[in-house]
Scaffold this motif. Structure first.
Motif, short mmCIF file in Angstrom:
data_model
loop_
_atom_site.label_atom_id
_atom_site.label_comp_id
_atom_site.label_asym_id
_atom_site.label_seq_id
_atom_site.Cartn_x
_atom_site.Cartn_y
_atom_site.Cartn_z
N TRP B 722 34.15 97.06 52.60
CA TRP B 722 34.04 96.75 51.17
C TRP B 722 32.88 95.78 50.96
CZ3 TRP B 722 35.29 91.73 49.23
CH2 TRP B 722 35.24 91.63 47.82
N THR B 727 32.84 100.75 47.29
CA THR B 727 33.78 100.27 46.26
C THR B 727 35.22 100.48 46.70
OG1 THR B 727 33.89 102.40 45.17
CG2 THR B 727 32.18 100.87 44.42
N ARG B 728 36.11 99.74 46.05
CA ARG B 728 37.53 99.86 46.40
C ARG B 728 38.03 101.26 46.07
NH1 ARG B 728 39.88 95.46 42.86
NH2 ARG B 728 37.91 95.82 41.80
N LEU B 731 36.97 103.51 48.74
CA LEU B 731 37.78 103.25 49.93
C LEU B 731 39.15 103.90 49.81
CD1 LEU B 731 37.20 99.53 50.96
CD2 LEU B 731 36.80 101.57 52.33
#
Ligand SMILES: Nc1ncnc2c1ncn2[C@@H]1O[C@H](COP(=O)(O)OP(=O)(O)OP(=O)(O)O)[C@@H](O)[C@H]1O
Ligand SMILES: [Mg+2]
Lengths: 225, 821
Positions: B722, B727-728, B731
């Motif tokens: 990250w 980006t989350r 992910l």
């Protein structure tokens, strides 16, 4: 308070037995402090572990007060440690799922000697009063070490063993933590044996002892004085 | 003190991770639930059999009957009684009352031996004495539930077979059974003067060899009471259920094991701290054991409650299957025996120990200075995978060996167990190899990381994935077996139900009347009467079926093997057709000779053909109708078959019901028989289907539990990625894709295992358990559906943790860098 007599320890390695400690003797009286120095791999941690009874030596004896640590089985060593010895490591000292308050009182509770007044005072002195409900993962490194010190002292132990307690902290924080620990140790009148790399930390303790090649290095000690 | 605070510290872990605690509890509860549900069903059925057996005394009495089976004249009873034998006559049979068929037991209350449960009912004497109840106003004893089903209250009168009976409720009787006076039974069963057997106290003090002389060799004391037949016949059914329960139990344990394993790894640091604070290794291990016992108790009790619920839901289906398949008097009522509670909880504790034993053992022997790395477990993963693959190979080879040379149902299940366990152990190795292969070919850095990271995370997921694989394979295997069976069964019914209409007539007079009237009925081209006799061959109950020599049978009766001119030999009374399972049990084949008991002496019959006879627990032997009546004149009338032009069926049916001379004659058309049979078939496998679906559900919970616990542990791996700018959301998507890819791989692995399982069930277990061999069908469409279902389960399980990851506050990700833990 602590007496170590000709302690020896070697580890089995693929290249044959490697001697880490070779007849080390030392003494720390009640209310005295001793810094254990020596380069990395010189056996400081090994010595502390043997003294704490976390491991058994090949030879030699360890006395905490009038009780002998060596020559007991695991349960016997654990009982003596629980009653008389406070331990502070460099890291990972705390039980992650217990709050600061519960961590602080933990060993005293195990020994059946919880003293609410003393624990409260310790909490105050260590500056943890506002943090008692938090969990270790919600604390900074310095705060965590202060809880570990509190836990060791809440027991009113005869002996505190510390293995580079400030090793993972920045210099200013390390200073504060050292000061607090020494003050409280003096207050309880227990003996302190502390392994450290830092000459600055060592200088704040009453006595110093240097390990080299598994033995006490007298020459290095004279040089250090 | 030390113990108490140690336990408190250990338990605090679960308070901080309620999801993990829930997973462990769910695993134990689900494992217990399905196991105890199956046990409750088995116990209820066994209780019914025992009650049925105890009705006439069980082991306290012995039976005297025709060694070859079948009813005999009550004059023989009088003869024995005159000779001073303490015997009592019993007539047993099945009769239709209202909607259902009931077991009718006719007894003579005055002579009943004291060991019989019926006799002891009279000990509270007074007007309730069964002698009084059964004797005068045609009393009928039954359990309150049975009476309710018959539609009569305690003390009320009801109509049965043209008689007015008075109902008397009695707890403790066998379910679905009416006990009446033997005279009443003879009328209900339309068997005047007939007796099925005589019962006598086990220690009757007479020499059994006298019997031959007294009865002219017609009666003998039976070695084993016929009451035990039910238990023997239904054994395979219960063994099947038990095997399913065990499988579900094992899948549940996988969940528990996954949760406990993670908890141990996460608490290694805690254990080290405990030791440093002076907790002896032994105390720590004891506290872990106590903690486990708490979980086992809580999970076990929840599981027992759930199990009772599941059992209560399935009980009517199981009872219906048992009644339909075996004619067993099963009530569908559950009893909460203390033994059931104890054995259920015992299984939970044993299972919990299995799931956590290795962890506790390690904790007890953990050196005080062990490195407290939570992921050490994953680090040692590679080595463990190799050891598992090794064990898997051994187990699979063992399974193949048992398949080749083992015999009997136990060997068949041992083979299945080795196959499933071997496959389970091989799964992580295969997945890991697949991921290593992918990692080696990946080019882009993120893809590379993804493959490698998936491989590292496999340690925590592999158990849940294995559970999913097992559940999926079982579903595929059992699904193929059941669907294949259903297809075969349907085809067989089409062939076997050669007549368009089947007719049953109550009583000999009506039957004769019908036989005379039938050819004149509209549309009827042929009348096919049948007769049956119950005999014993080598101690096995066998139904002798007499068929008229007719082109219909020659053209349509399904045969697996046959000699040339088989039907001629049957018509001549020289040959017989044996059902597949009977031939297998008797170990005879074409050309062998079996000897049936004839009224005038032995009747040797050559085996000229083998026919499939699915779902019949009794052996069946087809002989010619005329020879049968000649050799065994007492053979009872069976159903009539009517050949009717298809478009005239309805007309024929209504003609039968309309004719006042044929009152009481029941007619049913072929389509209705098929519907009934298939309905019974589906009901029988409804239980299997339900257990199957539950197993898949349990595997889904396992996956959810593992993903939930892993997601917390995986933050340290994700945080650096990250931080490097992924980006989350991305992910989370990657995580989701990874789980789905693993689930897909699992589905791919499950298909061959499921096919192997289907093969084992069809070729080995069915043959051993029921005596029939089915053609092996495979259904790729069904597999695809199940695989999609498994992916759906995985997607559901992954959704929660992935959404949470997508919404993880940056502060939590940053915290990973702030502290080394
Ligand atoms: N379990 C073990 N097996 C083999 N060798 C060991 C083991 N534990 C420690 N050693 C060795 O013993 C020696 C002393 O280690 P120890 O940890 O006591 O050193 P130290 O003085 O504390 O070093 P540091 O200042 O880096 O912490 C080292 O050479 C180390 O490699
Ligand atoms: Mg060290």
């Amino acid at each position: 308070m602590l007496r170590v007599e000709t302690l020896s320890k070697s580890y089995a390695t693929p290249q044959g037995p490697a001697t880490v400690l070779d007849g080390v003797s030392l003494e720390v009286g009640a209310g005295r402090t001793l810094a254990l120095m020596g380069e990395s791999g010189s056996g400081k941690s090994t010595l502390l572990h043997l003294v704490a009874g976390l491991d058994a030596p090949d030879e030699g004896r360890v006395f905490v007060g009038d009780a002998e640590m060596t020559g007991r089985d695991d349960a016997g060593r654990a009982a003596l440690r629980r009653e008389r010895v406070g331990l502070v490591f460099q890291q990972f000292n705390l039980v992650a799922s217990l709050t600061v308050a519960d961590n602080l009182a933990f060993q005293a509770r195990l020994a059946g000697r919880e003293d609410g007044v003393w624990t409260a005072r310790l909490t105050e002195r260590l500056g943890l009063a506002a943090l008692t409900g938090r969990y270790p993962e919600q604390l900074s490194g310095g705060q965590q070490q202060r809880v570990a010190i509190g836990r060791a002292l809440a027991l009113r132990p005869a002996l505190v063993l510390a293995d580079e307690p400030t090793g993972a902290l920045d210099e200013t924080t390390a200073e504060t933590v050292m000061t607090l620990m020494l003050e409280l140790v003096a207050e309880t009148g227990c003996a302190l044996l502390m392994a450290t790399h830092s000459a600055r930390c060592a200088a704040r303790l009453g006595e110093r002892l240097v390990l080299r090649g598994g033995r006490v290095d007298a020459a290095a000690m004279r040089a250090a004085e | 003190m030390t113990f108490r605070w140690t336990l408190a510290a250990l338990l605090s872990h679960w308070r901080r991770r309620p999801g993990q605690a829930a997973a462990l509890l769910a695993g134990l509860a689900l494992a217990t639930a399905l196991w105890s549900a199956v046990q409750a069903l088995n116990l209820a059925a066994r209780d019914s059999y025992d009650r049925a057996a105890a009705l006439l005394g069980g082991a306290a009495t012995v039976s005297i009957a025709r060694p070859e089976g079948g009813d005999f004249d009550q004059a023989l009873f009088v003869t024995l009684r005159r000779a001073g034998w303490p015997v009592s006559p019993v007539l047993e049979g099945r009769a239709r009352l209202g909607e259902r068929t009931w077991r009718i037991v006719g007894v003579e209350p005055v002579t009943l031996p004291p060991g019989a449960a019926l006799a002891s009912l009279g000990e509270d004497a007074g007007p309730d004495d069964p002698a009084a109840l059964l004797g005068r106003p045609r009393g009928a004893l039954a359990t309150p539930e049975t009476l309710e089903a018959v539609g009569a209250g305690d003390g009320e009168a009801f109509e049965a077979g043209g008689l007015t009976l008075r109902a008397a409720a009695r707890d403790g009787l066998a379910p679905a059974t009416l006990v009446v006076d033997i005279g009443v039974a003879q009328r209900l069963l339309d068997a005047p003067g007939a007796v099925s057997r005589l019962v006598a106290p086990a220690r009757h003090g007479r020499d059994p060899s006298e019997l031959a002389a007294l009865t002219g060799g017609r009666l003998a004391q039976l070695e084993a009471s016929p009451d035990g037949d039910l238990a023997r016949l239904t054994d395979s059914f219960h063994l099947n259920l038990t095997a399913f329960g065990l499988l579900a139990f094992v899948v549940g344990l996988f969940i528990a094991h996954a949760a406990v394993g993670l908890a141990f790894e996460q608490r290694l640091a805690m254990l080290r701290t405990l030791r440093a604070c002076g907790v002896p290794a032994r105390t720590a291990a004891l506290a872990l054991l106590a903690e486990l016992a708490c979980f086992a108790l809580a999970g076990g009790l929840a599981g027992m409650a759930l199990g009772y619920l599941v059992a209560a839901l399935l009980a009517p289906d199981v009872a219906a299957s048992l009644r339909g398949l075996y004619g067993a008097p099963a009530s569908g009522e559950l009893a909460l025996a203390p033994a059931w509670w104890l054995s259920g909880l015992g299984m939970t504790f044993a299972g919990a120990m299995l799931a956590a034993g290795s962890g506790i053992w390690r904790a007890a022997n953990l050196p005080a200075l062990a490195p407290a790395q939570p992921l050490a477990w994953l680090a040692g993963h590679e080595r463990r995978i190799r050891a598992q693959a090794f064990a898997a190979t051994g187990l699979l080879m063992l399974s193949a060996m048992i398949a080749r040379s083992g015999e009997g149902l136990v060997a068949a299940f041992a083979m299945l167990a080795c196959l499933l366990l071997g496959a389970a152990l091989a799964t992580p190795a295969l997945l890991s190899a697949g991921l290593a292969f992918g990692a080696a070919r990946a080019r882009r850095p993120l893809a590379r990381w993804l493959w490698a990271d998936a491989r590292a995370g496999l340690g925590g997921l592999s158990l849940a994935l294995t559970a999913l694989m097992l559940a999926l394979a079982t579903n595929i295997g059992v699904g193929s077996m059941v669907t294949g069976f259903r297809d075969t069964f349907t085809g067989w019914l089409d062939q076997r139900l050669a007549a368009e209409i089947y007719v049953r007539a109550p009583g000999e007079d009506r039957a004769r009347a019908f036989e005379a009237a039938a050819p004149a009925l509209p549309g009827v081209s042929a009348v096919l009467p049948t007769r049956t006799a119950e005999i014993r061959l080598a101690g096995l109950p066998v139904e002798l079926l007499g068929l008229r020599d007719h082109a219909t049978y020659r053209a349509r009766w399904p045969l697996l093997e046959q000699e040339a001119e088989a039907w001629d030999a049957v018509a001549a009374g020289e040959g017989a057709l044996l059902s597949e399972q009977l031939a297998r049990r008797l170990r005879v084949g074409l050309g062998d000779v079996v000897t049936a008991p004839g009224a005038e002496g032995p009747w040797p019959l050559r085996v000229v053909g083998l026919h499939p006879d699915y779902g019949n627990p009794k052996g069946q032997m087809v002989v010619g109708l005329d020879p049968l009546m000649e050799r065994l004149p007492q053979a009872e009338r069976g159903a009539f078959g009517l050949r009717v032009a298809p478009e005239r069926i309805e007309a024929t049916m209504s003609a039968i019901t309309a004719d006042p001379a044929l009152a009481g004659v029941e007619a049913i058309d072929q389509a209705a028989v098929k519907r009934l049979s298939l309905g019974l078939f589906d009901q029988t496998f409804a239980v299997t289907g339900a257990l199957n679906a539950l197993t898949l559900g349990v595997a889904g919970v396992a996956l959810l539990a593992s993903l939930a616990t892993l997601s917390a542990m995986r933050l340290p791996q994700l945080a650096p990625v990250w931080a490097m700018g992924v980006t989350r959301r991305r992910l989370a998507l990657l995580e989701f894709g990874r789980t789905m890819a693993l689930a897909a791989a699992v589905a791919v692995l499950a298909v061959p295992l499921g096919a192997a399982l289907a093969w084992a069930l069809v070729e080995v277990v069915n043959v051993q358990a029921f005596g029939w061999r089915l053609p092996l069908h495979l259904y790729p469409g069904q597999w695809a559906l199940l695989a999609a279902l498994a992916l759906g389960v995985a997607a559901l399980a992954a959704a929660g943790p992935v959404l949470r990851l997508a919404r993880t506050p940056p502060a939590r990700l940053l915290a990973v860098f702030a502290q080394e833990r």
